[in-house]
Design a protein around this motif. Sequence first.
Motif, PDB file in Angstrom:
ATOM      1  N   GLN A 294       0.828  -1.218   0.000  1.00 33.91           N
ATOM      2  CA  GLN A 294       0.000   0.000   0.000  1.00 33.91           C
ATOM      3  C   GLN A 294       0.858   1.263   0.000  1.00 33.91           C
ATOM      4  O   GLN A 294       0.494   2.266  -0.618  1.00 33.91           O
ATOM      5  N   GLU A 295       2.007   1.190   0.703  1.00 31.63           N
ATOM      6  CA  GLU A 295       2.843   2.391   0.842  1.00 31.63           C
ATOM      7  C   GLU A 295       3.667   2.684  -0.412  1.00 31.63           C
ATOM      8  O   GLU A 295       4.018   3.829  -0.682  1.00 31.63           O
ATOM      9  N   LEU A 296       3.987   1.630  -1.175  1.00 31.47           N
ATOM     10  CA  LEU A 296       4.911   1.826  -2.303  1.00 31.47           C
ATOM     11  C   LEU A 296       4.222   2.564  -3.460  1.00 31.47           C
ATOM     12  O   LEU A 296       3.200   2.101  -3.976  1.00 31.47           O
ATOM     13  N   LYS A 297       4.783   3.660  -3.857  1.00 31.56           N
ATOM     14  CA  LYS A 297       4.207   4.435  -4.982  1.00 31.56           C
ATOM     15  C   LYS A 297       5.164   4.459  -6.169  1.00 31.56           C
ATOM     16  O   LYS A 297       4.844   4.952  -7.242  1.00 31.56           O
ATOM     17  N   GLY A 298       6.370   3.962  -5.952  1.00 35.86           N
ATOM     18  CA  GLY A 298       7.360   3.929  -7.027  1.00 35.86           C
ATOM     19  C   GLY A 298       8.650   3.332  -6.492  1.00 35.86           C
ATOM     20  O   GLY A 298       8.801   3.144  -5.288  1.00 35.86           O
ATOM     21  N   GLY A 299       9.561   2.953  -7.395  1.00 35.18           N
ATOM     22  CA  GLY A 299      10.835   2.362  -6.961  1.00 35.18           C
ATOM     23  C   GLY A 299      10.949   0.935  -7.443  1.00 35.18           C
ATOM     24  O   GLY A 299      10.316   0.537  -8.422  1.00 35.18           O
ATOM     25  N   ARG A 300      11.750   0.175  -6.710  1.00 33.91           N
ATOM     26  CA  ARG A 300      12.014  -1.198  -7.170  1.00 33.91           C
ATOM     27  C   ARG A 300      11.501  -2.215  -6.153  1.00 33.91           C
ATOM     28  O   ARG A 300      11.807  -2.115  -4.962  1.00 33.91           O
ATOM     29  N   ALA A 301      10.711  -3.168  -6.663  1.00 32.53           N
ATOM     30  CA  ALA A 301      10.188  -4.245  -5.803  1.00 32.53           C
ATOM     31  C   ALA A 301      10.755  -5.577  -6.286  1.00 32.53           C
ATOM     32  O   ALA A 301      10.562  -5.946  -7.450  1.00 32.53           O
ATOM     33  N   LEU A 302      11.471  -6.251  -5.387  1.00 29.30           N
ATOM     34  CA  LEU A 302      12.043  -7.560  -5.727  1.00 29.30           C
ATOM     35  C   LEU A 302      11.215  -8.663  -5.071  1.00 29.30           C
ATOM     36  O   LEU A 302      10.787  -8.529  -3.921  1.00 29.30           O
ATOM     37  N   PHE A 303      11.004  -9.749  -5.805  1.00 32.83           N
ATOM     38  CA  PHE A 303      10.342 -10.945  -5.274  1.00 32.83           C
ATOM     39  C   PHE A 303      11.288 -12.119  -5.505  1.00 32.83           C
ATOM     40  O   PHE A 303      11.837 -12.253  -6.611  1.00 32.83           O
ATOM     41  N   THR A 304      11.509 -12.930  -4.469  1.00 34.07           N
ATOM     42  CA  THR A 304      12.512 -13.997  -4.618  1.00 34.07           C
ATOM     43  C   THR A 304      11.902 -15.383  -4.437  1.00 34.07           C
ATOM     44  O   THR A 304      10.900 -15.549  -3.736  1.00 34.07           O
ATOM     45  N   GLN A 305      12.537 -16.329  -5.066  1.00 32.96           N
ATOM     46  CA  GLN A 305      12.109 -17.739  -4.956  1.00 32.96           C
ATOM     47  C   GLN A 305      13.365 -18.617  -4.908  1.00 32.96           C
ATOM     48  O   GLN A 305      14.183 -18.549  -5.814  1.00 32.96           O
ATOM     49  N   PRO A 306      13.495 -19.457  -3.830  1.00 28.80           N
ATOM     50  CA  PRO A 306      14.711 -20.275  -3.708  1.00 28.80           C
ATOM     51  C   PRO A 306      14.611 -21.533  -4.573  1.00 28.80           C
ATOM     52  O   PRO A 306      13.618 -21.731  -5.278  1.00 28.80           O
ATOM     53  N   ALA A 307      15.623 -22.395  -4.437  1.00 27.12           N
ATOM     54  CA  ALA A 307      15.603 -23.667  -5.176  1.00 27.12           C
ATOM     55  C   ALA A 307      14.442 -24.524  -4.689  1.00 27.12           C
ATOM     56  O   ALA A 307      14.047 -24.462  -3.530  1.00 27.12           O
ATOM     57  N   MET A 308      13.893 -25.325  -5.580  1.00 27.49           N
ATOM     58  CA  MET A 308      12.826 -26.261  -5.225  1.00 27.49           C
ATOM     59  C   MET A 308      13.440 -27.453  -4.464  1.00 27.49           C
ATOM     60  O   MET A 308      14.625 -27.712  -4.638  1.00 27.49           O
ATOM     61  N   PRO A 309      12.678 -28.221  -3.692  1.00 26.36           N
ATOM     62  CA  PRO A 309      11.248 -28.034  -3.470  1.00 26.36           C
ATOM     63  C   PRO A 309      10.964 -27.034  -2.351  1.00 26.36           C
ATOM     64  O   PRO A 309      11.742 -26.904  -1.410  1.00 26.36           O
ATOM     65  N   VAL A 338       9.385  -4.045 -11.215  1.00 26.94           N
ATOM     66  CA  VAL A 338       9.142  -5.312 -10.505  1.00 26.94           C
ATOM     67  C   VAL A 338      10.039  -6.401 -11.099  1.00 26.94           C
ATOM     68  O   VAL A 338      10.095  -6.573 -12.320  1.00 26.94           O
ATOM     69  N   GLU A 339      10.715  -7.110 -10.214  1.00 26.36           N
ATOM     70  CA  GLU A 339      11.647  -8.134 -10.700  1.00 26.36           C
ATOM     71  C   GLU A 339      11.433  -9.427  -9.929  1.00 26.36           C
ATOM     72  O   GLU A 339      11.367  -9.421  -8.700  1.00 26.36           O
ATOM     73  N   PHE A 340      11.349 -10.549 -10.658  1.00 25.22           N
ATOM     74  CA  PHE A 340      11.178 -11.857 -10.039  1.00 25.22           C
ATOM     75  C   PHE A 340      12.501 -12.614 -10.134  1.00 25.22           C
ATOM     76  O   PHE A 340      12.956 -12.962 -11.231  1.00 25.22           O
ATOM     77  N   ASN A 341      13.141 -12.837  -8.989  1.00 26.37           N
ATOM     78  CA  ASN A 341      14.429 -13.531  -8.949  1.00 26.37           C
ATOM     79  C   ASN A 341      14.209 -14.958  -8.480  1.00 26.37           C
ATOM     80  O   ASN A 341      13.895 -15.191  -7.299  1.00 26.37           O
ATOM     81  N   ALA A 342      14.373 -15.909  -9.390  1.00 28.80           N
ATOM     82  CA  ALA A 342      14.148 -17.316  -9.037  1.00 28.80           C
ATOM     83  C   ALA A 342      15.455 -18.093  -9.193  1.00 28.80           C
ATOM     84  O   ALA A 342      16.156 -17.945 -10.197  1.00 28.80           O
ATOM     85  N   PHE A 402      16.742  -2.155  -3.556  1.00 29.26           N
ATOM     86  CA  PHE A 402      15.282  -2.344  -3.552  1.00 29.26           C
ATOM     87  C   PHE A 402      14.618  -1.302  -2.655  1.00 29.26           C
ATOM     88  O   PHE A 402      15.251  -0.722  -1.756  1.00 29.26           O
ATOM     89  N   ASP A 403      13.332  -1.096  -2.918  1.00 31.09           N
ATOM     90  CA  ASP A 403      12.499  -0.323  -1.996  1.00 31.09           C
ATOM     91  C   ASP A 403      11.639  -1.271  -1.172  1.00 31.09           C
ATOM     92  O   ASP A 403      11.232  -0.957  -0.064  1.00 31.09           O
ATOM     93  N   MET A 404      11.338  -2.428  -1.794  1.00 33.44           N
ATOM     94  CA  MET A 404      10.607  -3.472  -1.086  1.00 33.44           C
ATOM     95  C   MET A 404      11.120  -4.810  -1.604  1.00 33.44           C
ATOM     96  O   MET A 404      11.382  -4.951  -2.795  1.00 33.44           O
ATOM     97  N   ILE A 405      11.270  -5.773  -0.691  1.00 35.94           N
ATOM     98  CA  ILE A 405      11.655  -7.120  -1.141  1.00 35.94           C
ATOM     99  C   ILE A 405      10.782  -8.144  -0.421  1.00 35.94           C
ATOM    100  O   ILE A 405      10.611  -8.098   0.804  1.00 35.94           O
ATOM    101  N   HIS A 406      10.167  -9.040  -1.216  1.00 34.12           N
ATOM    102  CA  HIS A 406       9.388 -10.151  -0.635  1.00 34.12           C
ATOM    103  C   HIS A 406      10.246 -11.407  -0.785  1.00 34.12           C
ATOM    104  O   HIS A 406      10.582 -11.822  -1.897  1.00 34.12           O
ATOM    105  N   VAL A 407      10.599 -11.998   0.362  1.00 33.52           N
ATOM    106  CA  VAL A 407      11.534 -13.122   0.360  1.00 33.52           C
ATOM    107  C   VAL A 407      10.798 -14.428   0.636  1.00 33.52           C
ATOM    108  O   VAL A 407      10.022 -14.527   1.592  1.00 33.52           O
TER     109      VAL A 407
END
Length: 572
Positions: A294-309, A338-342, A402-407
């Motif tokens: 809700q707070e983010l109005k601009g910048g860089r948002a990273l989303f990460t995903q580790p190795a499976m499983p 927005v960047e998805f790092n897998a 980043f401005d926000m990162i979801h790990v």
Amino acid sequence: MDKIVSLTPSFSVSPQISVSDVGIIAAQGFRSIISNRPDNETQDQPITAAIAAAAQRVGVGFHHLPVTSGNIRDEDVSAFAEMLRTVKGPVLAYCRTGTRAASLWALSEAHRLDPAAILKTAKAAGYELDALRPRLEARWSSAVKPDSRRSVAAYDVIVVGGGAAGISVAAGLLRRRPDLSLAILEPADKHYYQPGWTLVGAGVFARAKTERAMSALMPKGARWIRAAVSGFAPEENAVIIEDGERLGYRALVVCPGLKLDWNAIEGLRDTLGKNGVTSNYMFDMAPYTWQLVQELKGGRALFTQPAMPIKCAGAPQKAMYLSCNHWSRQGVLPNVEVEFNAAGPVLFGVQHFVPPLMKYVERYGIKLAFGSDLKAVDGAARKAWFDVKGADGSTRRIEKSFDMIHVCPPQTAPDVIRSSPLADKAGWLEVSQETLQHPRFGNIFGLGDVCSAPNAKTAAAVRKQAPVVADNVVSVLAGRGPQSIYDGYGSCPLTVERGKIILAEFGYGGKLLPTFPALIEPTEPSRLAWFLKEKMLPSIYFDLMLKGREWLAHPQRLPHEPQPHEASRPPN
Ligand code: FAD
């Protein structure tokens, strides 16, 4: 061989066997044979050495512990107990009628099982051992008295873990067999509906909706032991709990979930929940995701995903699509990079769902970075470091601001499983992917996130696994083999936008297994699927699954074959 009877899932007895029986015994899955008969007792008796040679030819262990009828000494019992502890199971022991073998088993179990339970088990198998009662009672009381805190309580079934899997399977077992003595070992006092955390992170659910008191969910008839398991002694049919106490079982169901390895990412623990660093994989943190979005109005948002499983392999991107959708509705998405790092090489493991997901990646302008594995975070500096694989196999460490990162943290089997004799090479609880039975210990089953089976680690998978395990445990307790089969079903409701879901439902090998094919097109975004997730699935989880009501979850069953204990046997 219609004369074998099971006393436990891993121990059976029979009257005298012949050389030609040995191949059949091997084919029935026995790994060791014990003879409790001295040579030359009767003229018609086969020579022990000939049986030993036949066993060797078919790869079955053979052990000779001769005892005289009516004169079983304490040293015989100790030697027999040691044999049972060390030889490969399942074990078949024989003598002339099977009575000496059954008596040795009874006496060797008397330090940890109530004499009444032993005599009942033997009687059900056709062996009347009442004459042993005084010796059994003497052994039982001498084992229990010195330190009753350390005594072994015996349950028909012990369930390790009271999460989605543990509560569901316990409820299913007690529905099938209300007479079972069943204990659930679970240290936590709260139970979480984790599939709801994606919606908490998107402001759709309140966090409280995903939390319940553990006590309120314990199935009627189950005994809740509030302790963590710290070790397994499968040869002794026992688990060890935190304070060192050992608890005995006839069948064990192992489902302690998996370990979220927050410490594997340097600096993450210190900054989680502040500085724009969040994760829907933690109950406390999911509301912070929504706050950041809700707070983010601009910048860089990273989303990460580790190795499976990992559990719910779609959850990292679900958080991303719902965030993008909110930014889009607010008109700020063009200002957010927005960047998805897998860590892996693909967007989603089942190819059918990649094209529809790619449409959303393009629509939201998401940059995909595959082979990019989060290794460190410095929240205060708003920087993250990734190990990125090059085409030549080399790895470079890359810094991203980043401005926000979801790990989404790396995930492994719990340490107590990794270090146990139940683990496979990768540390997961080893199970047959169809019967969910442990390959080396026939009275142990597993389900849920801890398992080695290559299904999607989801609560949806648990919904289908619990009836399979409940059926198979009941079957093994009755002296039969597993009867039900799991097809690898798992489901990932991919929340691609608020109000629409691509409902990915699939089994082993990525085979599509839609539950409502006429209503929901498996690879299309669907409003009905969103309605299912938001309005119906929580109640399907709490009111059906956790109560052992197996709606749309009946497993495939193997054809029933007559079993040894169902066949007639000669009198002693
Ligand atoms: P858990 O439910 O995690 O339970 C494990 C239990 O074992 C816990 O209560 C723990 O306290 C206990 N335990 C741990 N160690 C021990 C020990 N040593 N001794 C005794 N007890 C122990 N699934 C879906 O189907 N759909 C979804 O949309 C979905 N979304 C998800 C989103 C997120 C963010 C997350 C985190 C998960 C999601 N899942 C989803 C996955 C689903 O929640 C899990 O697959 C499911 O909870 C697995 O059940 P489990 O019983 O194996 O493990």
